[in-house]
Write a protein that holds these residues in place. Structure first.
Motif, PDB file in Angstrom:
ATOM      1  N   VAL A  82       0.849  -1.206   0.000  1.00  0.00           N
ATOM      2  CA  VAL A  82       0.000   0.000   0.000  1.00  0.00           C
ATOM      3  C   VAL A  82       0.880   1.252   0.000  1.00  0.00           C
ATOM      4  CG1 VAL A  82      -0.325   0.139   2.525  1.00  0.00           C
ATOM      5  CG2 VAL A  82      -2.057   1.089   0.970  1.00  0.00           C
ATOM      6  N   THR A  83       2.039   1.182   0.676  1.00  0.00           N
ATOM      7  CA  THR A  83       2.959   2.318   0.684  1.00  0.00           C
ATOM      8  C   THR A  83       3.518   2.568  -0.716  1.00  0.00           C
ATOM      9  OG1 THR A  83       3.574   1.718   2.935  1.00  0.00           O
ATOM     10  CG2 THR A  83       5.005   3.284   1.805  1.00  0.00           C
ATOM     11  N   HIS A  88       3.351   5.972  -5.576  1.00  0.00           N
ATOM     12  CA  HIS A  88       3.464   6.032  -7.034  1.00  0.00           C
ATOM     13  C   HIS A  88       2.473   7.059  -7.566  1.00  0.00           C
ATOM     14  CE1 HIS A  88       3.272   5.012 -11.256  1.00  0.00           C
ATOM     15  NE2 HIS A  88       4.388   4.324 -11.098  1.00  0.00           N
ATOM     16  N   PRO A  89       2.971   8.091  -8.252  1.00  0.00           N
ATOM     17  CA  PRO A  89       2.083   9.199  -8.623  1.00  0.00           C
ATOM     18  C   PRO A  89       0.840   8.758  -9.397  1.00  0.00           C
ATOM     19  CG  PRO A  89       4.236   9.342  -9.746  1.00  0.00           C
ATOM     20  CD  PRO A  89       4.345   8.294  -8.700  1.00  0.00           C
ATOM     21  N   GLN A  90       1.002   7.844 -10.374  1.00  0.00           N
ATOM     22  CA  GLN A  90      -0.161   7.470 -11.180  1.00  0.00           C
ATOM     23  C   GLN A  90      -1.141   6.579 -10.413  1.00  0.00           C
ATOM     24  OE1 GLN A  90       2.745   6.630 -14.355  1.00  0.00           O
ATOM     25  NE2 GLN A  90       0.957   6.626 -15.698  1.00  0.00           N
ATOM     26  N   GLU A 203      -0.407  -1.769 -16.931  1.00  0.00           N
ATOM     27  CA  GLU A 203       0.934  -1.568 -17.474  1.00  0.00           C
ATOM     28  C   GLU A 203       1.865  -0.860 -16.489  1.00  0.00           C
ATOM     29  OE1 GLU A 203       0.506   0.025 -21.464  1.00  0.00           O
ATOM     30  OE2 GLU A 203      -0.519  -1.813 -22.111  1.00  0.00           O
ATOM     31  N   VAL A 204       1.302   0.046 -15.694  1.00  0.00           N
ATOM     32  CA  VAL A 204       2.124   0.701 -14.671  1.00  0.00           C
ATOM     33  C   VAL A 204       2.614  -0.337 -13.661  1.00  0.00           C
ATOM     34  CG1 VAL A 204       1.996   2.207 -12.645  1.00  0.00           C
ATOM     35  CG2 VAL A 204       1.247   3.062 -14.868  1.00  0.00           C
ATOM     36  N   PRO A 213       9.789  -2.497  -6.988  1.00  0.00           N
ATOM     37  CA  PRO A 213       8.816  -1.861  -6.090  1.00  0.00           C
ATOM     38  C   PRO A 213       9.472  -1.144  -4.911  1.00  0.00           C
ATOM     39  CG  PRO A 213       8.751  -4.265  -5.861  1.00  0.00           C
ATOM     40  CD  PRO A 213       9.687  -3.958  -6.983  1.00  0.00           C
ATOM     41  N   LEU A 214      10.702  -1.586  -4.560  1.00  0.00           N
ATOM     42  CA  LEU A 214      11.362  -1.010  -3.385  1.00  0.00           C
ATOM     43  C   LEU A 214      11.529   0.501  -3.515  1.00  0.00           C
ATOM     44  CD1 LEU A 214      12.752  -1.506  -0.667  1.00  0.00           C
ATOM     45  CD2 LEU A 214      14.877  -1.938  -1.896  1.00  0.00           C
TER      46      LEU A 214
END
Lengths: 252, 252
Positions: A82-83, A88-90, A203-204, A213-214
């Motif tokens: 969730v973090t 992630h901006p999008q 796709e993101v 993801p880190l």
């Protein structure tokens, strides 16, 4: 004399026509030969695609144990996913407050590219027990059929009573019946199969979050950690740049 | 008793703090381990890119003799390239009447991808003697430097007097001096280095026309040929679809 002149004129005309015909014929032959050469080029392109696919498949296999190890490690960090999503901006733009609460139960994300890669991918979201739905995992998958037509399908979400985040209870005016309205929610994505060929969130997650993801988890986690681990963030940023650059380059 | 209770409370607090500290420590360790795993994944990505690059290079070499043969055959067909350009919807939009006249002297087009492919490409245009400029060939090339920054450069065109297609003589009002204005021309592209990283015309020529110029030449060449060679056109269209599909797939 007059007849001879006429004859000469007719010959010239015939010659001219013959030359034109000859040129037409030569051009048609050249076109046919270009076509043959083009077939050879296309065959080479086909072989190149196949070899590249094999390389991709080989490395997909080689990456698997690392992805698995990474998933195990991620599961030790509460609220990792969730973090990462909130940072992630999008993706963040798609989350409302209740989505964020529900996503705190998200324990594992998996991206699977189908074996021939070209044909699609699947994203699995694993959840712990939560007050929102009964599912232990929810997935969305994207397919291209043989003619290249895209489609997607998702797990049906088994919402607990009154907890469906894709429907909100509208504010009721006195005397009016309460109704359910569509609500913008991250979970609405599982119902949306309108643009399976270019699913933005899919796709993101596949191309941007899953490869690393880190970096998104770290972007703005606790100030303490941020200051202590500045070097790590810098390295992550650099790695991300390299990754993006690689993506841009392999696209050209 | 009171002291004992206090002590017990303090112990609980300490335990709690210890547990929290312990959890923090474990999480930090997990982050470090994720980072290590991520490094391994990045190394694999790097190797995959290198192998794919090698495949691309191998096939680039294998395609060369066919491209050469194709160029020879194309040179037998007058106006091949100008026809292909005029028939291409995006390129056609960039051509004014004088461009089309000048491009009738275009005898050969070559696209060269630089040996490491990622670093850029060059397009060469070979011209016969013509009333517009002195150059026998004009080229534009695109580079990415080590930090991934794009740039482009072109051959300076040696226009014959009054023939510069990128400048037009403005209509003069009586008493006013005649002036030269910028004119939209295909040849203006050689002066435009504003968006070297995503040069639209460059990419159309490299990725769309160069892989199969015959299809554009054939699209609407003489009706006669069109009817006679319907099968060929159909095959070309099909090949183009396969090519596009391949492009779409390798992009995902």
């Amino acid at each position: 004399m007059a007849t001879q002149a006429k004859q000469a004129k007719a010959d010239t005309k015939n010659n001219h026509e013959n030359t034109e015909e000859q040129a037409d014929k030569e051009q048609q032959e050249a076109i046919e030969q270009i076509d043959e050469v083009q077939n050879e080029i296309d065959r080479l392109n086909e072989s190149a695609s196949e070899e590249i696919l094999k390389v991709e498949q080989k490395y997909n296999k080689l990456r698997q144990p690392y992805f698995q190890k990474r998933s195990e490690l991620i599961s030790k960090i509460p609220n990792f996913w969730v973090t990462a999503f909130v940072n992630h901006p999008q993706v963040s733009a798609l989350l409302n407050e209740e989505d964020e609460e529900a996503l705190q139960y998200l324990t594992k994300v998996e991206v699977q590219e189908f074996d021939d890669i070209k044909s699609g991918y699947k994203i699995n979201f694993h959840f712990g027990d939560n007050p929102y739905f009964e599912n232990k995992s929810i997935s969305k998958e994207f397919h291209l059929n043989e003619t290249g037509e895209p489609s997607s399908k998702s797990t049906a979400i088994d919402w607990k009573a009154g907890k469906d985040l894709t429907k909100k209870t509208s504010q009721t005016k006195p005397g009016k019946k309460r109704g359910l309205e569509e609500q913008d929610s991250f979970f609405g994505w599982f119902l949306d199969h309108g643009d399976a060929g270019a699913d933005e969130l899919g796709e993101v997650i596949k191309d941007d979050i899953w490869p690393n993801p880190l970096q998104y988890y770290l972007v703005c986690c606790s100030l303490h950690l941020r200051l202590m681990r500045k070097e790590l963030v810098m390295m992550m940023t650099w790695m991300r740049k390299v990754w993006m650059m690689r993506k841009v380059m392999t696209m050209t």
